[in-house]
Design an enzyme around this catalytic site. Sequence first.
Site, PDB file in Angstrom:
ATOM      1  CG  ASP A 240      -2.118   1.172   0.505  1.00  0.00           C
ATOM      2  OD1 ASP A 240      -1.797   1.841   0.370  1.00  0.00           O
ATOM      3  OD2 ASP A 240      -2.877   1.090   1.953  1.00  0.00           O
ATOM      4  CG  HIS A 334      -6.951   1.787  -6.017  1.00  0.00           C
ATOM      5  ND1 HIS A 334      -8.078   2.789  -5.233  1.00  0.00           N
ATOM      6  CD2 HIS A 334      -6.094   1.561  -5.226  1.00  0.00           C
ATOM      7  CE1 HIS A 334      -7.501   3.117  -4.444  1.00  0.00           C
ATOM      8  NE2 HIS A 334      -5.989   3.065  -4.430  1.00  0.00           N
TER       9      HIS A 334
END
Length: 426
Positions: A240, A334
């Site tokens: 992330d 994303h």
Amino acid sequence: MPDQSIPQARTPDAPPAEPVSGASGISRRALLGTAGATGLVLGTAGGAVGYASAPAGATPLTSVGAERAMFHGKHQPGITEGLQARGHLVAFDLAAGAGRKEAAALLRRWSTTAERLMAGEAAPHGDTDVARDAGPSSLTVTFGFGYSFFGRTGLEKQRPGALDPLPDFSSDHLDRSRSDGDLWVQIGANDALVAFHALRAIQKDAGSAARVRWQMNGFNRSPGATAHPMTARNLMGQLDGTRNPQPTDTDFDQRIFVPASGEPAWMANGSYAVVRRIRMLLDDWEKLSLTAQEQVIGRRKANGAPLSGGDETTPMDLEKTDAHGDYVVPLTAHARITRPEKNGGAAMLRRPFSYHDGIDADGTPDAGLLFICWQADPLRGFVPVQRKLDRGDALSKYIRHEASGLFAVPGGAAKGEYVGQRLLEG
């Protein structure tokens, strides 16, 4: 959760660590020695055990405990430092009748406490001894002002235009009682007790001037838990933050910090923090196959490499197609949607914590991400990216934005100053 990575470097403007002696007069070298079993020499990276009385032959602090961030500097701490293992976010509202004078006294107290604790020393008043045996452990304490603060203190003319409330997004399910606030404090450390010690000291310092509006607790992987430094994983198991701006980028300061000549003048070298509590719908996410998860994100789960090929740092080929003529990186992925070139160059520095607040009555975990991003102007950082995500991000089915805040974080305090002094006494 835009696709950007967390830098591990300290801010280049931070001054070097200062030599500190323990309460017993023992030298810093005798207290710290080397970095324990790793055999690494600490050099200037450490702090001191502060108020812990230690004999000359005591076991030295490990590198994790000895690492120290500096309170004074061009920018506040807690923005460009690497991710810490433990974090606390807390917002305060000024008490009824409290105004500019009380706010100035509070920020002066908070700054004094933060400087001492970040040096591994005791709180100036009523220390709880929770962190007595630890070093600074990379503790940082960061302060910001919410939109409502300026009305409460009669400083409306000094409120930055960039602090205007964020627009509504269709993915929002916001709990207003856990959003916004007059004052915001971010605490991070690589030791849970050091972080809690700071949280408790800040809360006690608020006294009758301010009350807690909301408070959230977060965590990240502990330093040294992996064989080598790497991008953090979130609770979905994904790397992330692969494309975070880096302090070495030529336009880093331009994107993240308000220029010294910026407006208002008191925000010079400051930044704007967007804070979002993003719940991950893990039961739904974990039902997806590995391939389906990777299609949602646009990257390989194992190593963060784009689906178009290469490794984590390989530029994503958005035009690459498969044998059927379909994009290898789906249009709704994303990682595709959050790319700066797809958002007018919008960029922000992400520095989040994961959170887990227990299990709901139906067995659903209340877990996710305390999303924190930094930028010189949220209307050119967070807002355009979130609007794009709102319109078609495949990940939106598996997350829920439950709380939100936007805070003006002034530049760092010089020696002899407290954070926000240029606003409150200007």
